[in-house]
Design a protein around this motif. Structure first.
Motif, PDB file in Angstrom:
ATOM      1  N   LEU A   1       0.824  -1.208   0.000  1.00 55.36           N
ATOM      2  CA  LEU A   1       0.000   0.000   0.000  1.00 55.36           C
ATOM      3  C   LEU A   1       0.859   1.260   0.000  1.00 55.36           C
ATOM      4  O   LEU A   1       0.554   2.236  -0.700  1.00 55.36           O
ATOM      5  CB  LEU A   1      -0.943  -0.010   1.197  1.00 55.36           C
ATOM      6  N   GLY A   2       1.925   1.259   0.776  1.00 50.67           N
ATOM      7  CA  GLY A   2       2.818   2.405   0.783  1.00 50.67           C
ATOM      8  C   GLY A   2       3.510   2.602  -0.553  1.00 50.67           C
ATOM      9  O   GLY A   2       3.681   3.731  -1.028  1.00 50.67           O
ATOM     10  N   THR A   3       3.912   1.500  -1.182  1.00 48.55           N
ATOM     11  CA  THR A   3       4.572   1.577  -2.484  1.00 48.55           C
ATOM     12  C   THR A   3       3.626   2.112  -3.543  1.00 48.55           C
ATOM     13  O   THR A   3       4.024   2.909  -4.410  1.00 48.55           O
ATOM     14  CB  THR A   3       5.097   0.183  -2.893  1.00 48.55           C
ATOM     15  N   LYS A   4       2.370   1.700  -3.504  1.00 49.84           N
ATOM     16  CA  LYS A   4       1.393   2.200  -4.471  1.00 49.84           C
ATOM     17  C   LYS A   4       1.266   3.720  -4.393  1.00 49.84           C
ATOM     18  O   LYS A   4       1.118   4.398  -5.410  1.00 49.84           O
ATOM     19  CB  LYS A   4       0.030   1.531  -4.241  1.00 49.84           C
ATOM     20  N   VAL A   5       1.331   4.257  -3.173  1.00 49.87           N
ATOM     21  CA  VAL A   5       1.245   5.704  -3.003  1.00 49.87           C
ATOM     22  C   VAL A   5       2.524   6.374  -3.497  1.00 49.87           C
ATOM     23  O   VAL A   5       2.482   7.342  -4.268  1.00 49.87           O
ATOM     24  CB  VAL A   5       0.986   6.069  -1.527  1.00 49.87           C
ATOM     25  N   LEU A   6       3.667   5.864  -3.061  1.00 45.41           N
ATOM     26  CA  LEU A   6       4.940   6.490  -3.414  1.00 45.41           C
ATOM     27  C   LEU A   6       5.217   6.439  -4.912  1.00 45.41           C
ATOM     28  O   LEU A   6       5.792   7.377  -5.474  1.00 45.41           O
ATOM     29  CB  LEU A   6       6.078   5.807  -2.660  1.00 45.41           C
ATOM     30  N   ARG A   7       4.814   5.359  -5.546  1.00 47.96           N
ATOM     31  CA  ARG A   7       5.113   5.189  -6.971  1.00 47.96           C
ATOM     32  C   ARG A   7       3.919   5.526  -7.862  1.00 47.96           C
ATOM     33  O   ARG A   7       4.018   5.353  -9.081  1.00 47.96           O
ATOM     34  CB  ARG A   7       5.546   3.740  -7.242  1.00 47.96           C
ATOM     35  N   THR A   8       2.805   5.983  -7.254  1.00 41.86           N
ATOM     36  CA  THR A   8       1.563   6.197  -8.009  1.00 41.86           C
ATOM     37  C   THR A   8       1.309   4.990  -8.924  1.00 41.86           C
ATOM     38  O   THR A   8       1.134   5.122 -10.133  1.00 41.86           O
ATOM     39  CB  THR A   8       1.601   7.505  -8.811  1.00 41.86           C
ATOM     40  N   TRP A   9       1.300   3.835  -8.294  1.00 37.63           N
ATOM     41  CA  TRP A   9       1.252   2.558  -9.008  1.00 37.63           C
ATOM     42  C   TRP A   9      -0.153   1.992  -8.981  1.00 37.63           C
ATOM     43  O   TRP A   9      -0.764   1.870  -7.926  1.00 37.63           O
ATOM     44  CB  TRP A   9       2.237   1.596  -8.353  1.00 37.63           C
ATOM     45  N   GLU A  10      -0.672   1.613 -10.139  1.00 35.22           N
ATOM     46  CA  GLU A  10      -1.969   0.966 -10.233  1.00 35.22           C
ATOM     47  C   GLU A  10      -1.789  -0.545 -10.301  1.00 35.22           C
ATOM     48  O   GLU A  10      -0.895  -1.038 -10.978  1.00 35.22           O
ATOM     49  CB  GLU A  10      -2.711   1.447 -11.484  1.00 35.22           C
ATOM     50  N   GLY A  11      -2.642  -1.266  -9.626  1.00 32.48           N
ATOM     51  CA  GLY A  11      -2.596  -2.712  -9.696  1.00 32.48           C
ATOM     52  C   GLY A  11      -1.705  -3.329  -8.637  1.00 32.48           C
ATOM     53  O   GLY A  11      -1.214  -2.648  -7.732  1.00 32.48           O
TER      54      GLY A  11
END
Length: 307
Positions: free
Chosen positions: A85-95
């Motif tokens: 979840l933190g990585t999705k925010v930091l990287r603006t990552w979908e999926g």
């Protein structure tokens, strides 16, 4: 269907989990390093997990931990969810962040296996041709000299974590523990053995880089790669999924461990067949996790083994 796994209180494990399709989502910049260290410290304290080694590569994470209370699946679920979840925010990552393959969990059954796998974890950036020496890696990691006397420390990341939620302290600190069979009076010897094994890995990597006429990427370039790219180095398809390690030259220990795994799996399947037939008095072998936690099945008494 995956094989049943023996989750034993007091066991030490090598844990590996990969990012989706080897994307470089964990590129070693300050923000992702802070996230991983904070998530690990909070998760380990929550589930009383003892951490011995860590190396966060750009495309995967390695840990060596001991699980005193037999709650490893809970710890991994919590830790990996926070990191994702933190990585999705930091990287603006979908999926998805994590690869679809299951987390690799290898139980370390001997002193030799612990030494070898900790050194393997710490040597990963060198073996990958990124830095000449393990201590140069700029990502989240543990140095040999910190095992048993250092600590991981991180401030709560501003991304994802709610500062009003008491489960997310402003500061998270995690002492780096010695493996359970190592006493303080033999700690220097243990660290020396890990350092020697690490030096062996580094020498092999240096020789391979020289043989291919290549160079090490270096810390600056490793920190600048795009997290949206994928690792391009050759990686053989995994034809085995090991569940234990005993170290080099430990043939007798390997045979004993292999027999124990086969016995556990056979006992588990026999109990599961009875359970599916409606026999709720079926007793599963010690170490059974899913059926005990989620279905209340009975298990035999555990026998704690040490290295």
């Amino acid at each position: 269907m995956s094989q049943p796994r023996d989750i034993a209180p007091g066991a030490t494990y090598l844990i590996t989990r990969r990012a989706l399709r080897r994307h470089l989502l964990f590129r070693p910049d300050a923000a992702i390093t802070q996230l991983i260290v904070y998530a690990l410290a909070v998760s380990a304290r929550r589930y009383n997990i003892e951490v011995h080694a860590l190396c966060a590569m750009s495309s995967h994470l390695h840990l060596v931990v001991t699980d005193p209370n037999g709650v490893l699946p809970r710890f991994l679920q919590f830790f990996h969810r926070i990191v994702a979840l933190g990585t999705k925010v930091l990287r603006t990552w979908e999926g998805p962040v994590w690869d679809h393959d299951a987390t690799s969990v290898v139980r370390l059954l001997t002193h030799a296996a612990v030494v070898e796998k900790i050194a393997y974890v710490l040597a990963n950036p060198v073996a990958a041709g990124l830095v000449r020496h393990a201590h140069e890696w700029p990502g989240a990691k543990v140095d040999v000299g910190e095992i048993g006397r250092g600590e991981l420390r991180a401030t709560r990341p501003s991304a994802y974590f709610d500062p009003e939620n008491p489960r997310w302290p402003e500061q998270a600190t995690l002492p780096l523990a010695l493996p359970p069979a190592i006493e303080q009076d033999s700690a220097d010897g243990f660290r020396g053995a890990v350092a020697a094994e690490l030096a062996r890995h580094e020498a092999q990597a240096h020789a391979e880089v020289a043989r291919q006429g290549l160079r090490f990427l270096g810390t600056e370039e490793a920190s600048k790669v795009s997290p949206y790219e994928r690792a391009t180095s050759f990686e053989a398809l995994r034809d085995r999924n090991p569940t234990f390690a005993v170290g080099r030259g430990q043939g007798g220990a390997w045979r004993i461990a292999a027999t124990a795994v086969r016995t556990f799996r056979a006992s588990y399947r026999a109990a599961l067949e009875r359970w599916r037939a409606g026999v709720r008095s079926a007793v599963f072998p010690a170490g059974t996790w899913w059926m005990r936690i989620f279905h209340g099945a009975s298990v035999t008494d555990a026998v704690l083994t040490t290295m």
